[in-house]
Structure formats: C-alpha cells, structure tokens
Design a protein around this motif. Structure first.
Motif, PDB file in Angstrom:
ATOM      1  N   HIS A  15      58.185  35.298  42.434  1.00  0.00           N
ATOM      2  CA  HIS A  15      58.927  35.424  43.914  1.00  0.00           C
ATOM      3  C   HIS A  15      59.514  34.876  44.356  1.00  0.00           C
ATOM      4  CE1 HIS A  15      54.663  34.766  44.623  1.00  0.00           C
ATOM      5  NE2 HIS A  15      55.575  34.957  46.400  1.00  0.00           N
ATOM      6  N   ALA A  16      60.303  35.477  45.935  1.00  0.00           N
ATOM      7  CA  ALA A  16      61.162  34.313  46.172  1.00  0.00           C
ATOM      8  C   ALA A  16      59.901  33.977  47.527  1.00  0.00           C
ATOM      9  CB  ALA A  16      62.114  35.071  47.095  1.00  0.00           C
ATOM     10  N   PHE A  17      60.398  33.136  48.385  1.00  0.00           N
ATOM     11  CA  PHE A  17      59.689  32.233  49.572  1.00  0.00           C
ATOM     12  C   PHE A  17      60.120  31.415  50.948  1.00  0.00           C
ATOM     13  CE2 PHE A  17      56.418  29.786  52.296  1.00  0.00           C
ATOM     14  CZ  PHE A  17      55.822  31.012  53.081  1.00  0.00           C
ATOM     15  N   SER A  18      60.503  32.386  51.640  1.00  0.00           N
ATOM     16  CA  SER A  18      61.412  31.194  52.743  1.00  0.00           C
ATOM     17  C   SER A  18      62.809  30.668  52.187  1.00  0.00           C
ATOM     18  CB  SER A  18      60.949  30.147  52.867  1.00  0.00           C
ATOM     19  OG  SER A  18      61.047  28.906  53.345  1.00  0.00           O
ATOM     20  N   LEU A  19      63.711  32.171  51.670  1.00  0.00           N
ATOM     21  CA  LEU A  19      64.475  31.920  50.908  1.00  0.00           C
ATOM     22  C   LEU A  19      64.800  30.531  49.640  1.00  0.00           C
ATOM     23  CD1 LEU A  19      66.704  31.963  54.553  1.00  0.00           C
ATOM     24  CD2 LEU A  19      66.412  33.898  52.761  1.00  0.00           C
ATOM     25  N   LYS A  20      64.083  30.737  49.225  1.00  0.00           N
ATOM     26  CA  LYS A  20      64.204  29.620  47.406  1.00  0.00           C
ATOM     27  C   LYS A  20      62.732  30.818  46.438  1.00  0.00           C
ATOM     28  CE  LYS A  20      63.994  25.096  50.096  1.00  0.00           C
ATOM     29  NZ  LYS A  20      63.133  23.909  49.585  1.00  0.00           N
ATOM     30  N   LYS A  21      63.690  30.616  45.118  1.00  0.00           N
ATOM     31  CA  LYS A  21      63.036  31.622  44.152  1.00  0.00           C
ATOM     32  C   LYS A  21      61.611  30.052  44.054  1.00  0.00           C
ATOM     33  CE  LYS A  21      66.594  32.500  42.080  1.00  0.00           C
ATOM     34  NZ  LYS A  21      67.932  33.204  41.305  1.00  0.00           N
ATOM     35  N   ILE A  22      60.483  31.089  43.757  1.00  0.00           N
ATOM     36  CA  ILE A  22      59.222  30.266  42.912  1.00  0.00           C
ATOM     37  C   ILE A  22      58.610  30.255  41.611  1.00  0.00           C
ATOM     38  CG2 ILE A  22      56.918  30.188  43.149  1.00  0.00           C
ATOM     39  CD1 ILE A  22      57.322  30.989  45.421  1.00  0.00           C
ATOM     40  N   TYR A  23      59.380  29.651  40.272  1.00  0.00           N
ATOM     41  CA  TYR A  23      59.295  29.627  39.896  1.00  0.00           C
ATOM     42  C   TYR A  23      57.863  29.514  39.095  1.00  0.00           C
ATOM     43  CZ  TYR A  23      64.413  30.557  39.009  1.00  0.00           C
ATOM     44  OH  TYR A  23      64.762  30.882  38.905  1.00  0.00           O
ATOM     45  N   LEU A  24      57.057  29.753  37.747  1.00  0.00           N
ATOM     46  CA  LEU A  24      56.142  29.629  37.614  1.00  0.00           C
ATOM     47  C   LEU A  24      56.564  28.533  36.116  1.00  0.00           C
ATOM     48  CD1 LEU A  24      53.541  32.517  37.831  1.00  0.00           C
ATOM     49  CD2 LEU A  24      53.976  30.280  39.841  1.00  0.00           C
ATOM     50  N   ARG A  25      55.613  27.500  35.936  1.00  0.00           N
ATOM     51  CA  ARG A  25      56.165  27.209  34.574  1.00  0.00           C
ATOM     52  C   ARG A  25      54.787  26.943  33.624  1.00  0.00           C
ATOM     53  NH1 ARG A  25      59.634  21.824  34.731  1.00  0.00           N
ATOM     54  NH2 ARG A  25      60.843  23.629  34.239  1.00  0.00           N
ATOM     55  N   LEU A  26      54.550  27.424  32.631  1.00  0.00           N
ATOM     56  CA  LEU A  26      53.971  27.502  31.825  1.00  0.00           C
ATOM     57  C   LEU A  26      53.411  26.689  30.759  1.00  0.00           C
ATOM     58  CD1 LEU A  26      53.348  31.555  31.633  1.00  0.00           C
ATOM     59  CD2 LEU A  26      51.692  29.992  33.112  1.00  0.00           C
ATOM     60  N   ILE A  27      52.657  26.270  30.358  1.00  0.00           N
ATOM     61  CA  ILE A  27      52.689  25.053  29.554  1.00  0.00           C
ATOM     62  C   ILE A  27      51.256  25.825  28.838  1.00  0.00           C
ATOM     63  CG2 ILE A  27      51.959  22.811  28.641  1.00  0.00           C
ATOM     64  CD1 ILE A  27      54.124  22.196  31.284  1.00  0.00           C
ATOM     65  N   ARG A  28      50.915  26.194  27.517  1.00  0.00           N
ATOM     66  CA  ARG A  28      50.553  26.449  26.969  1.00  0.00           C
ATOM     67  C   ARG A  28      49.981  25.370  25.775  1.00  0.00           C
ATOM     68  NH1 ARG A  28      51.727  30.326  22.973  1.00  0.00           N
ATOM     69  NH2 ARG A  28      53.811  29.473  23.185  1.00  0.00           N
ATOM     70  N   ARG A  29      48.469  24.955  25.156  1.00  0.00           N
ATOM     71  CA  ARG A  29      48.000  23.829  24.449  1.00  0.00           C
ATOM     72  C   ARG A  29      48.299  24.386  23.471  1.00  0.00           C
ATOM     73  NH1 ARG A  29      45.041  20.469  27.541  1.00  0.00           N
ATOM     74  NH2 ARG A  29      44.353  21.347  30.025  1.00  0.00           N
ATOM     75  N   ARG A  30      48.592  23.479  22.433  1.00  0.00           N
ATOM     76  CA  ARG A  30      48.167  23.670  20.850  1.00  0.00           C
ATOM     77  C   ARG A  30      47.288  23.138  20.181  1.00  0.00           C
ATOM     78  NH1 ARG A  30      53.374  21.700  19.802  1.00  0.00           N
ATOM     79  NH2 ARG A  30      52.632  19.466  19.372  1.00  0.00           N
ATOM     80  N   TRP A  31      46.724  23.313  19.553  1.00  0.00           N
ATOM     81  CA  TRP A  31      45.362  23.346  18.894  1.00  0.00           C
ATOM     82  C   TRP A  31      45.316  23.274  17.314  1.00  0.00           C
ATOM     83  CZ3 TRP A  31      41.056  22.297  21.966  1.00  0.00           C
ATOM     84  CH2 TRP A  31      41.168  23.001  23.694  1.00  0.00           C
ATOM     85  N   LYS A  32      44.864  22.234  16.309  1.00  0.00           N
ATOM     86  CA  LYS A  32      44.219  22.687  15.387  1.00  0.00           C
ATOM     87  C   LYS A  32      42.881  22.348  15.415  1.00  0.00           C
ATOM     88  CE  LYS A  32      45.507  17.164  14.362  1.00  0.00           C
ATOM     89  NZ  LYS A  32      46.368  16.164  14.053  1.00  0.00           N
ATOM     90  N   GLU A  33      42.186  22.394  13.959  1.00  0.00           N
ATOM     91  CA  GLU A  33      41.151  22.063  13.593  1.00  0.00           C
ATOM     92  C   GLU A  33      40.847  20.330  12.893  1.00  0.00           C
ATOM     93  OE1 GLU A  33      37.273  24.459  10.268  1.00  0.00           O
ATOM     94  OE2 GLU A  33      39.449  24.799   9.997  1.00  0.00           O
ATOM     95  N   LYS A  34      39.943  20.245  13.229  1.00  0.00           N
ATOM     96  CA  LYS A  34      39.651  18.598  13.334  1.00  0.00           C
ATOM     97  C   LYS A  34      39.823  17.847  11.790  1.00  0.00           C
ATOM     98  CE  LYS A  34      37.023  14.471  14.292  1.00  0.00           C
ATOM     99  NZ  LYS A  34      36.186  14.530  14.987  1.00  0.00           N
ATOM    100  N   GLY A  35      40.662  17.813  11.573  1.00  0.00           N
ATOM    101  CA  GLY A  35      41.225  17.102   9.872  1.00  0.00           C
ATOM    102  C   GLY A  35      42.512  17.666   9.491  1.00  0.00           C
TER     103      GLY A  35
END
Length: 123
Positions: A72-92
């Motif tokens: 949304h916008a607040f104080s005439l500025k847009k607000i962005y959410l930057r989502l960073i997902r983790r990447r996983w693997k099985e050990k080995g």
C-alpha cells in the motif's frame, strides 16, 4: 520508564505495514526508505523446512530470487515487501527444495488485500 506495551513496538509497527499472513512465515530483516518508496525486506523463517525434507537432515542451500510485492502507500510513498525464500537440500544431496506461498493475486504483484482494494475502486 517505558510503557509495558512498548516492549514490542517494532512488532506492532511491522503489523501496520505487513499483513499477518506474511509475518506467519517471514521475519522482517530490515526497512529502508528510498526517495519514492519504502522497502521492507522479509526473509523466510528458518524453521520453514519444505514438506519433502521434514524428518530428514535438511541444510540451507542459499536463497531463491526475491519478489517485490506492493502492499500500500503511506505518506505518498509506495510500500514494497521484498520476499526472500530459503532454498533447502538434504544433507549430502544436490536437489533443491523451497516453499511456495499464496501471498499475492496471480498476475498482480500486490498483496491480496491491496489488489482487492484496487479492483474495488477500479470498477
């Protein structure tokens, strides 16, 4: 002496700008004011190991590409959410896994609430 309710002031401020459904799975990493917008970076919580790896020894294997979602916008500025997902693997192992989240309207990079609001006022 600070008011007892102010002990979680940061969390209360986050909830003003970040929908609770995001805070269930992501932690606020930082907030940055830019000339024309605010950026709130959210990183997937460490305990959100993907289903196929549960019960196995999972290790962090970096991060997926981030996605920016307009909230949304607040104080005439847009607000962005930057989502960073983790990447996983099985050990080995070498196969990577990550979680998928249904947090925005397909075709729109906005939160569901903001997208619904825009659709409502647009027609």
């Amino acid at each position: 002496m600070p008011h007892p309710r102010q002990t979680n002031l940061s969390e209360q401020v986050y909830r003003i700008f970040v929908p609770q459904e995001y805070l269930n799975d992501f932690d606020v990493n930082y907030i940055e004011e830019q000339p024309s917008e605010w950026l709130i970076e959210l990183v997937e919580k460490e305990n959100r190991v993907p289903e196929p790896l549960r019960g196995k020894e999972a290790v962090l294997d970096g991060y997926c590409n981030s996605i920016d979602i307009l909230t949304h916008a607040f104080s005439l500025k847009k607000i962005y959410l930057r989502l960073i997902r983790r990447r996983w693997k099985e050990k080995g192992g070498t196969k990577g896994y990550s979680n998928e989240y249904d947090l925005h309207i397909p075709g729109m990079k906005t939160t569901k609430e903001f997208g619904d609001f825009l659709k409502e006022i647009g027609g």
